[in-house]
Design an enzyme around this catalytic site. Sequence first.
Site, PDB file in Angstrom:
ATOM      1  N   SER A 159      27.707  50.673 -25.541  1.00 57.52           N
ATOM      2  CA  SER A 159      29.153  50.571 -25.677  1.00 57.52           C
ATOM      3  C   SER A 159      29.665  49.508 -24.717  1.00 57.52           C
ATOM      4  CB  SER A 159      29.829  51.914 -25.372  1.00 57.52           C
ATOM      5  OG  SER A 159      29.524  52.874 -26.362  1.00 57.52           O
ATOM      6  N   TYR A 204      44.257  52.422 -21.013  1.00 58.80           N
ATOM      7  CA  TYR A 204      43.014  51.672 -21.238  1.00 58.80           C
ATOM      8  C   TYR A 204      41.902  52.175 -20.320  1.00 58.80           C
ATOM      9  CZ  TYR A 204      39.910  47.640 -21.828  1.00 58.80           C
ATOM     10  OH  TYR A 204      38.828  46.828 -22.095  1.00 58.80           O
TER      11      TYR A 204
END
Length: 255
Positions: free
Chosen positions: A144, A160
Site C-alpha cells: 500500500s 488524511y
Amino acid sequence: MNACPQTPSFRLDGRRALVTGASRGIGFACAAALSQAGAHVFMAARDKGQLAEGVSAVAGEGGSAQAIVLDVTDPANIADVVADLGPIDVLVNNAGVARHSPMVDTRVEDFDAVVDVNLRGAYFVSQAVARGMISRGEGGVILSISSQMGHVGGIDRAVYAATKHAIEGMTKSAAIEFGRYGIRVNTVCPTFIRTPLTEATFADTEKAEWIASKMKLGRVAELEDVMGAVVFLASDAAAMITGTSLLVDGGWTAG
C-alpha cells in the site's frame, strides 16, 4: 572455500501486478516500475482515457500493461474485477484522495470521500486479492502506498493522516494473518512529491516552507524515488520483509 552468497533477484519476470490509481502520478510510476522489472501490469483507475495514455506509454518502452476500469469505492465492482483478472502476484494499493482542511472545518462529505478511497478502498481491494492468493497457494505481495503522514501529523491533515495511520495498522494485522500463506504485506511511505495531488500544497507559501524545513536531504522527492522502493518490496530481494513500512521521506520522520 565457502560458496559466495548470491543477491536475490529484483526482477519480476512472469509475475502479474495490479496497481490501483494508476492513471497518473505515483500510481503510474509504480506501474511503470513494475513493468520495467518484468511484470505484466494491470493499470486500474476510473478514468479510461488517462489509463489508455498510461498503457500506451508503458508499451512504448517495451513493457506489458493492460487498462482496467475500477472503482475502489465499490466493493462489488472490486470483487468482480479482481475475479475476472485471474491470479495476481503483486498488488499496489495506490488509489488515494486528499481534501485538506483544519479539523474544525472538516465537512462530513470530505471525511467520507477520503476514508472511502484511502482506507475502505485499500481494505477491500486487499481482501479480494488476498482471497485469490490464498486460493492459489503460491503466496504473493500486497503493498500500500501510505505516507509519512501515516507516522506523523501535519498541517490541515487530520483526515488524511487518520487514513494513512489506519493503513499502517491494517498492514500489520494483514501481515500477521496472511504470513502463513506466504503473502507479504508492507507499505511504502513517501514524503511530498510533486504530483497533481500535491499541487495546492506546494502553491501555498507557508506549507512549501514547512516542507523545505523538514527535508534533511535538501530536496523534494521525485517519482523515481518511490519506484525503486516498490520494486524492491515486490521482489524476492525483500522475501523476509513483512508487516512494516519503508519510509521514502528524505529524513522527515527522523526528527
